[in-house]
Design a protein around this motif. Structure first.
Motif, PDB file in Angstrom:
ATOM      1  N   ILE A 187      37.931  47.570  43.137  1.00 24.70           N
ATOM      2  CA  ILE A 187      37.778  47.847  44.559  1.00 24.70           C
ATOM      3  C   ILE A 187      36.743  46.902  45.160  1.00 24.70           C
ATOM      4  O   ILE A 187      35.631  46.775  44.654  1.00 24.70           O
ATOM      5  CB  ILE A 187      37.351  49.308  44.798  1.00 24.70           C
ATOM      6  CG1 ILE A 187      38.343  50.259  44.154  1.00 24.70           C
ATOM      7  CG2 ILE A 187      37.206  49.580  46.286  1.00 24.70           C
ATOM      8  CD1 ILE A 187      39.753  50.145  44.675  1.00 24.70           C
ATOM      9  N   ARG A 188      37.146  46.239  46.223  1.00 28.60           N
ATOM     10  CA  ARG A 188      36.240  45.355  46.964  1.00 28.60           C
ATOM     11  C   ARG A 188      35.559  46.174  48.060  1.00 28.60           C
ATOM     12  O   ARG A 188      36.211  46.898  48.802  1.00 28.60           O
ATOM     13  CB  ARG A 188      37.024  44.199  47.572  1.00 28.60           C
ATOM     14  CG  ARG A 188      36.206  43.180  48.356  1.00 28.60           C
ATOM     15  CD  ARG A 188      37.127  42.034  48.737  1.00 28.60           C
ATOM     16  NE  ARG A 188      36.469  40.978  49.492  1.00 28.60           N
ATOM     17  CZ  ARG A 188      36.497  40.871  50.815  1.00 28.60           C
ATOM     18  NH1 ARG A 188      37.142  41.778  51.529  1.00 28.60           N
ATOM     19  NH2 ARG A 188      35.900  39.868  51.413  1.00 28.60           N
ATOM     20  N   VAL A 232      29.303  41.618  50.113  1.00 24.42           N
ATOM     21  CA  VAL A 232      30.579  41.854  49.447  1.00 24.42           C
ATOM     22  C   VAL A 232      30.306  42.161  47.979  1.00 24.42           C
ATOM     23  O   VAL A 232      29.554  41.438  47.315  1.00 24.42           O
ATOM     24  CB  VAL A 232      31.507  40.629  49.557  1.00 24.42           C
ATOM     25  CG1 VAL A 232      32.840  40.899  48.864  1.00 24.42           C
ATOM     26  CG2 VAL A 232      31.721  40.243  51.015  1.00 24.42           C
ATOM     27  N   SER A 233      30.895  43.215  47.465  1.00 22.65           N
ATOM     28  CA  SER A 233      30.743  43.557  46.050  1.00 22.65           C
ATOM     29  C   SER A 233      32.066  44.091  45.523  1.00 22.65           C
ATOM     30  O   SER A 233      33.001  44.376  46.286  1.00 22.65           O
ATOM     31  CB  SER A 233      29.627  44.590  45.854  1.00 22.65           C
ATOM     32  OG  SER A 233      29.923  45.795  46.536  1.00 22.65           O
ATOM     33  N   PHE A 234      32.129  44.227  44.202  1.00 21.23           N
ATOM     34  CA  PHE A 234      33.335  44.714  43.540  1.00 21.23           C
ATOM     35  C   PHE A 234      32.934  45.784  42.529  1.00 21.23           C
ATOM     36  O   PHE A 234      31.883  45.677  41.893  1.00 21.23           O
ATOM     37  CB  PHE A 234      34.053  43.567  42.820  1.00 21.23           C
ATOM     38  CG  PHE A 234      34.505  42.460  43.745  1.00 21.23           C
ATOM     39  CD1 PHE A 234      35.803  42.435  44.235  1.00 21.23           C
ATOM     40  CD2 PHE A 234      33.629  41.456  44.135  1.00 21.23           C
ATOM     41  CE1 PHE A 234      36.217  41.417  45.081  1.00 21.23           C
ATOM     42  CE2 PHE A 234      34.027  40.439  44.985  1.00 21.23           C
ATOM     43  CZ  PHE A 234      35.326  40.424  45.463  1.00 21.23           C
ATOM     44  N   MET A 235      33.776  46.812  42.401  1.00 19.25           N
ATOM     45  CA  MET A 235      33.479  47.859  41.422  1.00 19.25           C
ATOM     46  C   MET A 235      34.767  48.377  40.802  1.00 19.25           C
ATOM     47  O   MET A 235      35.833  48.310  41.430  1.00 19.25           O
ATOM     48  CB  MET A 235      32.683  49.001  42.064  1.00 19.25           C
ATOM     49  CG  MET A 235      33.413  49.757  43.154  1.00 19.25           C
ATOM     50  SD  MET A 235      32.459  51.206  43.735  1.00 19.25           S
ATOM     51  CE  MET A 235      30.966  50.425  44.317  1.00 19.25           C
ATOM     52  N   PRO A 236      34.674  48.890  39.574  1.00 17.91           N
ATOM     53  CA  PRO A 236      35.863  49.465  38.934  1.00 17.91           C
ATOM     54  C   PRO A 236      36.405  50.641  39.748  1.00 17.91           C
ATOM     55  O   PRO A 236      35.642  51.378  40.375  1.00 17.91           O
ATOM     56  CB  PRO A 236      35.351  49.919  37.569  1.00 17.91           C
ATOM     57  CG  PRO A 236      34.078  49.160  37.353  1.00 17.91           C
ATOM     58  CD  PRO A 236      33.490  48.944  38.708  1.00 17.91           C
ATOM     59  N   ARG A 237      37.712  50.813  39.739  1.00 19.20           N
ATOM     60  CA  ARG A 237      38.348  51.901  40.483  1.00 19.20           C
ATOM     61  C   ARG A 237      37.753  53.258  40.095  1.00 19.20           C
ATOM     62  O   ARG A 237      37.538  54.125  40.959  1.00 19.20           O
ATOM     63  CB  ARG A 237      39.852  51.875  40.237  1.00 19.20           C
ATOM     64  CG  ARG A 237      40.639  52.988  40.949  1.00 19.20           C
ATOM     65  CD  ARG A 237      40.568  52.814  42.459  1.00 19.20           C
ATOM     66  NE  ARG A 237      41.318  53.808  43.188  1.00 19.20           N
ATOM     67  CZ  ARG A 237      42.528  53.600  43.709  1.00 19.20           C
ATOM     68  NH1 ARG A 237      43.124  52.431  43.546  1.00 19.20           N
ATOM     69  NH2 ARG A 237      43.137  54.530  44.396  1.00 19.20           N
ATOM     70  N   GLU A 238      37.494  53.454  38.802  1.00 20.87           N
ATOM     71  CA  GLU A 238      36.979  54.736  38.338  1.00 20.87           C
ATOM     72  C   GLU A 238      35.635  55.051  38.992  1.00 20.87           C
ATOM     73  O   GLU A 238      35.361  56.199  39.353  1.00 20.87           O
ATOM     74  CB  GLU A 238      36.828  54.742  36.811  1.00 20.87           C
ATOM     75  CG  GLU A 238      38.138  54.652  36.041  1.00 20.87           C
ATOM     76  CD  GLU A 238      38.715  53.235  36.018  1.00 20.87           C
ATOM     77  OE1 GLU A 238      38.014  52.300  36.428  1.00 20.87           O
ATOM     78  OE2 GLU A 238      39.873  53.092  35.587  1.00 20.87           O
TER      79      GLU A 238
END
Length: 241
Positions: free
Chosen positions: A190-191, A161-167
């Motif tokens: 965004i997950r 599981v990771s998270f990143m900026p929408r851009e």
């Protein structure tokens, strides 16, 4: 804002929390942290309960908005600052985690074979379905597809599981496996769920930590949903060997 524990730790089955806001007219409370998945992406809401000490509070609905995760209660509401304990129906949640992961595995295999996007999906504990645009589908594909799916699951692939900026996410179109991007523009983080080596996509639901926990999967039915579209239904074994 509510800390969404389920987003980082799907195995958390209970939590201690504090009521941080109430809406008396609507019969709901906002808590500072929760393990309750409020539904979305085809995964249904958890069955849950809240407790104040030894006194149960009947939770009739859970949903989320920009403020966090709200819990609708039958009866009176605890006041702001009240300490509560939350519990989920763990057996049901865990089966949903296995089911959701099996659908991602199916998505990965279908993508490898056909490069076809998902056009819809839904699930209940132990059963799920995905709809695909498959203009080249042959009924003879069913058995080989089931074998390929179970072979992929049997590889005991880790799930990260990771998270990143929408851009940043918007620059990687492969993260969206649906034919239409259903993530609202207001979502700025965004997950990402990554079945390492098989399927990587944006997703908000709960999953197991390895495909080893999914167990054997059966394609229970394949339906035509119009010219070039197929609905593939999966069923999981109750237990994992």
């Amino acid at each position: 804002m509510t800390e969404r524990i389920y987003s980082k730790d799907a195995y958390a089955a209970s939590m201690a929390a504090e009521v941080i806001a109430t809406d008396v007219d609507d019969g709901r409370v906002l808590v500072d942290r929760t393990v309750f998945y409020p539904g979305g992406g085809g995964q249904p809401i958890d069955r849950v309960s809240l407790w104040v000490g030894e006194d149960p509070l009947e939770v009739v609905r859970v949903t989320q908005d920009a403020d966090g995760v709200w819990h609708w209660l039958a009866g009176g509401l605890p006041g702001v600052g009240t300490r509560v304990e939350g519990r989920i129906d763990w057996e049901r949640r865990y089966m949903l985690m296995r089911t959701h992961t099996s659908l991602h595995a199916l998505c990965g295999v279908v993508w490898e074979w056909f490069r076809s996007p998902v056009t819809g999906g839904n699930m209940e504990p132990g059963h799920g379905r995905l709809d695909f645009e498959l203009p080249a589908w042959d009924p003879e594909n069913r058995t080989p597809l089931e074998k390929a799916l179970n072979a992929a699951i049997a590889r005991r692939l880790p799930i990260e599981v990771s998270f990143m900026p929408r851009e940043e996410a918007d620059k990687d179109p492969s993260l969206i496996r649906t034919k239409v991007n259903l993530i609202p523009p207001s979502v700025r983080t965004i997950r990402v769920i990554d079945i390492v080596g098989l399927d990587r996509q944006a997703d908000g639901g709960t999953h197991v930590a390895s495909t080893a926990e999914v167990g054997r999967v059966r394609i229970s039915k394949i339906q035509s949903k119009g010219r070039g579209f197929r609905r593939i239904r999966l069923a999981l074994d109750e237990t994992v060997d």
